[in-house]
Scaffold this motif. Structure first.
Motif, mmCIF file in Angstrom:
data_model
loop_
_atom_site.group_PDB
_atom_site.id
_atom_site.type_symbol
_atom_site.label_atom_id
_atom_site.label_comp_id
_atom_site.label_asym_id
_atom_site.label_seq_id
_atom_site.Cartn_x
_atom_site.Cartn_y
_atom_site.Cartn_z
ATOM 1 N N GLU A 26 -26.779 -7.741 -11.673
ATOM 2 C CA GLU A 26 -26.900 -8.147 -13.070
ATOM 3 C C GLU A 26 -26.864 -9.665 -13.218
ATOM 4 N N CYS A 61 -31.121 -6.744 -14.780
ATOM 5 C CA CYS A 61 -30.562 -6.044 -13.622
ATOM 6 C C CYS A 61 -31.688 -5.821 -12.616
ATOM 7 N N TRP A 84 -27.076 0.818 -19.205
ATOM 8 C CA TRP A 84 -26.096 -0.257 -19.296
ATOM 9 C C TRP A 84 -24.776 0.329 -19.809
ATOM 10 N N ARG A 88 -37.437 -1.709 -19.383
ATOM 11 C CA ARG A 88 -37.528 -1.775 -17.923
ATOM 12 C C ARG A 88 -38.924 -2.199 -17.511
ATOM 13 N N CYS A 132 -24.880 -2.594 -14.972
ATOM 14 C CA CYS A 132 -26.100 -1.823 -14.810
ATOM 15 C C CYS A 132 -25.764 -0.580 -13.993
#
Length: 123
Positions: A6, A22, A33, A68, A92
């Motif tokens: 992270e 992350c 998270w 992501r 993470c």
């Protein structure tokens, strides 16, 4: 060896913003998270599955956004309108099977956690 690293934590004033990242050593279907404040249990903040479906704990809805980049194997958390109660170590987490009903925000259902990045919000 699985690695989750992270970054992005900092000290900010109330109302400020941060973006956490992350970096993962491999792809994971389910990522999330979590955060942990002194004297409190680790709590799930946001999760995202392989198709991008997102879930948030009630206290951060409308303020935090999880995303992501699968090509980069990187997970993000955008934190806006930060409050002092958001102060915590943010972790993470990754797992193949945790993105299912009843599991999303259970830390015991995730096999891997990073070392965390500190977020401190002052009033």
């Amino acid at each position: 060896q699985v690695q989750l690293v992270e970054s992005g934590g900092d000290s900010v004033q109330s109302g400020g913003s941060l973006r956490l990242s992350c970096a993962a050593s491999e792809y994971w279907n389910c990522m999330a998270w979590f955060r942990e404040a002194p004297g409190r249990e680790r709590e799930g903040v946001a999760s995202i599955d392989s198709v991008g479906s997102q879930r948030y704990t009630d206290s951060v809805k409308g303020r935090f956004t999880i995303s992501r980049d699968n090509a980069k194997r990187t997970l993000y958390l955008q934190l806006n309108s930060l409050k002092p109660e958001d102060t915590a170590m943010y972790y993470c987490a990754a797992d193949r099977w945790a993105c299912r009903d009843g599991y999303f925000f259970d830390p015991h259902k995730y096999n891997y956690f990073g070392r965390g990045t500190q977020v401190t919000v002052s009033s």
